[in-house]
Design a protein around this motif. Sequence first.
Motif, mmCIF file in Angstrom:
data_model
loop_
_atom_site.group_PDB
_atom_site.id
_atom_site.type_symbol
_atom_site.label_atom_id
_atom_site.label_comp_id
_atom_site.label_asym_id
_atom_site.label_seq_id
_atom_site.Cartn_x
_atom_site.Cartn_y
_atom_site.Cartn_z
ATOM 1 N N TRP A 290 0.776 -1.579 0.123
ATOM 2 C CA TRP A 290 0.039 -0.091 -0.018
ATOM 3 C C TRP A 290 0.887 1.465 0.056
ATOM 4 O O TRP A 290 0.417 2.079 -0.553
ATOM 5 C CB TRP A 290 -0.974 0.023 1.110
ATOM 6 C CG TRP A 290 -2.325 -1.068 0.832
ATOM 7 C CD1 TRP A 290 -2.458 -1.887 1.660
ATOM 8 C CD2 TRP A 290 -3.231 -0.244 0.075
ATOM 9 N NE1 TRP A 290 -3.888 -2.242 1.051
ATOM 10 C CE2 TRP A 290 -4.417 -1.383 0.256
ATOM 11 C CE3 TRP A 290 -3.468 0.877 -0.757
ATOM 12 C CZ2 TRP A 290 -5.438 -1.319 -0.580
ATOM 13 C CZ3 TRP A 290 -4.686 0.812 -1.486
ATOM 14 C CH2 TRP A 290 -5.665 -0.224 -1.400
ATOM 15 N N LEU A 291 1.940 1.234 0.698
ATOM 16 C CA LEU A 291 2.788 2.590 0.787
ATOM 17 C C LEU A 291 3.616 2.799 -0.514
ATOM 18 O O LEU A 291 3.433 3.658 -1.127
ATOM 19 C CB LEU A 291 3.900 2.192 1.816
ATOM 20 C CG LEU A 291 3.521 2.076 3.153
ATOM 21 C CD1 LEU A 291 4.638 1.704 4.061
ATOM 22 C CD2 LEU A 291 2.854 3.689 3.682
ATOM 23 N N HIS A 292 3.839 1.599 -1.232
ATOM 24 C CA HIS A 292 4.201 1.562 -2.397
ATOM 25 C C HIS A 292 3.390 2.218 -3.659
ATOM 26 O O HIS A 292 3.786 3.142 -4.277
ATOM 27 C CB HIS A 292 5.002 0.237 -3.092
ATOM 28 C CG HIS A 292 5.993 -0.382 -2.158
ATOM 29 N ND1 HIS A 292 6.104 -1.765 -2.244
ATOM 30 C CD2 HIS A 292 6.854 0.218 -1.215
ATOM 31 C CE1 HIS A 292 7.210 -2.011 -1.390
ATOM 32 N NE2 HIS A 292 7.585 -0.734 -0.928
ATOM 33 N N ALA A 293 2.066 1.624 -3.523
ATOM 34 C CA ALA A 293 1.129 2.058 -4.303
ATOM 35 C C ALA A 293 0.816 3.598 -4.036
ATOM 36 O O ALA A 293 0.644 4.441 -4.952
ATOM 37 C CB ALA A 293 -0.053 1.359 -4.295
ATOM 38 N N GLU A 294 0.728 3.965 -2.918
ATOM 39 C CA GLU A 294 0.524 5.368 -2.566
ATOM 40 C C GLU A 294 1.554 6.398 -3.128
ATOM 41 O O GLU A 294 1.173 7.533 -3.810
ATOM 42 C CB GLU A 294 0.326 5.454 -1.032
ATOM 43 C CG GLU A 294 -0.046 6.837 -0.518
ATOM 44 C CD GLU A 294 -0.535 7.057 0.756
ATOM 45 O OE1 GLU A 294 -0.911 8.333 1.223
ATOM 46 O OE2 GLU A 294 -0.412 6.353 1.542
#
Length: 334
Positions: free
Chosen positions: A100-104
């Motif tokens: 999720w951090l990578h996608a954000e």
Amino acid sequence: MIILALALGLITWQGWQRLDSQQQRLDELAQQAQNSASQQAVSELESRIEEGEAERSQALESTVSELRSELDSYRSDINSTLDEVLTQLSQEQDTDERDWLHAEAAYLLRLANQRLQLEGDVEGAAALLRTADARLADADNPALTPVRREIANELAALDAVPQVDRTGIYLALNAQQERVAGLRLSQEIEERAVTSSIEQPPTGTFQRQLARFGEELKDLVVIRQHDEALEALITPEQESYLRQSLRLILEQSQLALLKEEPELYEASIDKALELLNGYYDTEREETQSVIARLQELKQAEVKPELPDISASQQALASFIDNRFESRRQDGGDA
């Protein structure tokens, strides 16, 4: 014959009596034998029932013991499996959080590129890059170092972009319009015949209207050199037309400023300077002040060159693709 018959009858009766007596004894013996057999059978049946009950009790106890053992083993297996599942879920949850951090971060980088390319918002793009870098820092993955390095380079490039105060420039141009309205025209303007086309309202695009104003303005006035100042020969209608033309030209420069069109911006200010130098009294201090201010505004950077900040976005996209490809291969091997 009668005696023989009587004797035969007597003998027959005695034989019947004996036979009946023997039958009774046989019945008694049979009854005794039957009773004895029944008792023995009952005794044997009771013995067998007791043995069956003992066997059933033993089997039941053995079965219960085995069931308890299997239940304990099954419960132990369930607890072990549950611990493994909880551990795996915890690991997967951590992985999902990093994803999720990578996608954000990827979304923020894409948004920063759009903000810079479409809107030219340098400060907004820099803020989005800093937020994306913070998300990657939270992921705490050394493999993201190349991505964060690109973000640092792009932030440095954005910091080097000159700041454009469009609001300030727009207001400065607006102030010059108000000052132009009070400037005096040159006394060396000679009246010329006014054609009928001036009375018709201009049509078409804004640029064509300005071009038409310029052509008609050339037919209205002409500059002549005199050693002595002459009395103004321009009519009030012609003076109003001239001032209106200059106002429209300055408004065009404001529009070019907002649309980030440097060529049109500079051309509009050059046209305004041409009208001021050609038709206004340039010896007056207020006129010189307006000309100097317009020349200063002409040097303003309307659309500075923007850097390319897509390297970080591409680097993060490659990182995410490689990450999912590695997972897919590990899953296939498993």
